[in-house]
Design a protein around this motif. Structure first.
Motif, short mmCIF file in Angstrom:
data_model
loop_
_atom_site.label_atom_id
_atom_site.label_comp_id
_atom_site.label_asym_id
_atom_site.label_seq_id
_atom_site.Cartn_x
_atom_site.Cartn_y
_atom_site.Cartn_z
N LEU A 6 2.98 -8.13 12.62
CA LEU A 6 2.66 -6.93 12.94
C LEU A 6 2.42 -6.86 14.67
O LEU A 6 1.84 -7.76 15.03
N ARG A 7 2.95 -5.84 15.41
CA ARG A 7 3.00 -5.98 16.86
C ARG A 7 2.72 -4.40 17.12
O ARG A 7 2.86 -3.43 16.46
N SER A 8 2.26 -4.16 18.48
CA SER A 8 1.83 -3.01 19.08
C SER A 8 3.28 -2.24 19.00
O SER A 8 4.53 -2.83 19.27
N GLY A 9 3.45 -0.93 18.61
CA GLY A 9 4.56 -0.03 18.72
C GLY A 9 4.86 0.02 17.28
O GLY A 9 5.62 1.08 16.82
N HIS A 10 4.53 -0.71 16.23
CA HIS A 10 4.93 -0.66 14.85
C HIS A 10 3.99 0.46 14.48
O HIS A 10 2.87 0.77 14.70
N ARG A 11 4.73 1.21 13.36
CA ARG A 11 4.03 2.30 12.63
C ARG A 11 3.65 1.86 11.25
O ARG A 11 4.53 1.47 10.39
N ILE A 12 2.20 1.92 10.98
CA ILE A 12 2.14 1.56 9.53
C ILE A 12 1.17 2.52 8.85
O ILE A 12 0.85 3.72 9.21
N LEU A 13 1.08 2.37 7.62
CA LEU A 13 0.81 3.32 6.69
C LEU A 13 -0.91 3.78 6.68
O LEU A 13 -1.69 2.80 6.89
N THR A 14 -1.21 4.83 6.93
CA THR A 14 -2.62 5.43 6.71
C THR A 14 -2.78 6.69 6.06
O THR A 14 -1.59 7.11 5.46
N VAL A 15 -4.01 7.35 5.84
CA VAL A 15 -3.95 8.46 5.29
C VAL A 15 -4.86 9.52 6.14
O VAL A 15 -5.73 9.24 6.56
N GLU A 16 -4.28 10.78 6.14
CA GLU A 16 -5.08 11.55 6.78
C GLU A 16 -5.07 12.88 5.83
O GLU A 16 -4.20 13.47 5.33
N GLY A 17 -6.32 13.44 5.78
CA GLY A 17 -6.42 14.53 4.65
C GLY A 17 -5.83 14.09 3.26
O GLY A 17 -6.65 12.88 2.79
N SER A 18 -5.08 14.69 2.83
CA SER A 18 -4.66 14.05 1.41
C SER A 18 -2.92 13.76 1.46
O SER A 18 -2.35 13.57 0.61
N ARG A 19 -2.71 13.21 2.84
CA ARG A 19 -1.23 13.07 3.11
C ARG A 19 -1.27 11.34 3.26
O ARG A 19 -2.12 11.11 4.24
N HIS A 20 -0.26 10.92 2.92
CA HIS A 20 0.24 9.49 3.29
C HIS A 20 0.80 9.57 4.74
O HIS A 20 1.99 10.55 4.71
N VAL A 21 0.63 9.09 5.84
CA VAL A 21 1.30 9.30 7.06
C VAL A 21 1.19 7.91 7.87
O VAL A 21 0.80 6.99 7.24
N PHE A 22 2.17 7.80 8.93
CA PHE A 22 2.30 6.40 9.75
C PHE A 22 1.80 6.85 10.96
O PHE A 22 1.71 7.86 11.70
N SER A 23 0.95 5.75 11.39
CA SER A 23 0.33 5.69 13.02
C SER A 23 0.59 4.59 13.46
O SER A 23 0.86 3.53 12.87
N GLU A 24 0.54 4.93 14.76
CA GLU A 24 1.28 3.80 15.78
C GLU A 24 0.14 2.59 15.96
O GLU A 24 -1.03 3.25 16.12
#
Length: 182
Positions: A6-24
């Motif tokens: 993993l490196r800075s700038g990669h987008r990885i999975l997380t959860v916001e509310g009830s949605r699966h989203v990607f966070s940098e």
């Protein structure tokens, strides 16, 4: 993806509310690939496992409702507690009961800092933080999320003396109840 890749700038999975989203990934709070570290592995009824240090925060509950979910140190999780998974869960998070806790020593210590302050590790919902309550840590880390170049000298390997100083300052300023999460 393995944490070591993993490196800075990669987008990885997380959860916001009830949605699966990607966070940098903005930066790393720790990135020590050669450090031997004690890890604990939480195994759920479904056979899923989450491995992290005992100080790292994850979202857990004593019941199977996400409304009871709170950020706690991994070492505070007990058999019978619930951790929250994205595996086989089309929306948001699904509770999984912890049935086994084991310890091991592994090489490498990685703590990525995402925009969201959370990430999915081994399919389980976790905080980017350790040592201090999640919401407070997320507030303090706004500087590093907004200006990740501050920690750039330690991006490849290391632990920033800036963060070390902040951790020490936290032990002096904050009551134990804010620092101890389990």
């Amino acid at each position: 993806m393995e944490m070591r890749d993993l490196r800075s700038g990669h987008r990885i999975l997380t959860v916001e509310g009830s949605r699966h989203v990607f966070s940098e990934v903005q930066t790393f709070l720790h990135r020590e690939p050669y450090k031997n570290t004690t890890y604990l592995t939480l195994t759920t009824e479904q056979g899923n496992q989450m491995t992290m240090t005992g100080n790292h925060l994850l979202f857990a509950s004593t019941n199977n409702q996400s409304t009871g979910m709170e950020a706690r140190s991994a070492s505070s999780v007990k058999k019978g507690d619930y951790i929250f998974s994205t595996k086989s869960c089309p929306l948001g998070l699904c509770p999984e009961r912890v049935v086994q806790i084991s310890f091991s020593t592994k090489q490498g210590l990685y703590v990525p800092l995402t925009d969201a302050g959370t990430l999915v590790v081994d399919g389980m919902f976790a905080s980017c933080y350790s040592f201090i309550q999640h919401d407070l840590a997320h507030l303090f880390m706004v500087l590093f999320r907004s200006f990740p170049w501050i920690l750039e000298p330690w991006q490849q390997d290391g632990f920033s003396p800036i963060l070390s100083s902040l951790q020490y300052l936290g032990t002096v300023i904050f009551p134990t109840s804010v620092l101890r999460l389990g």
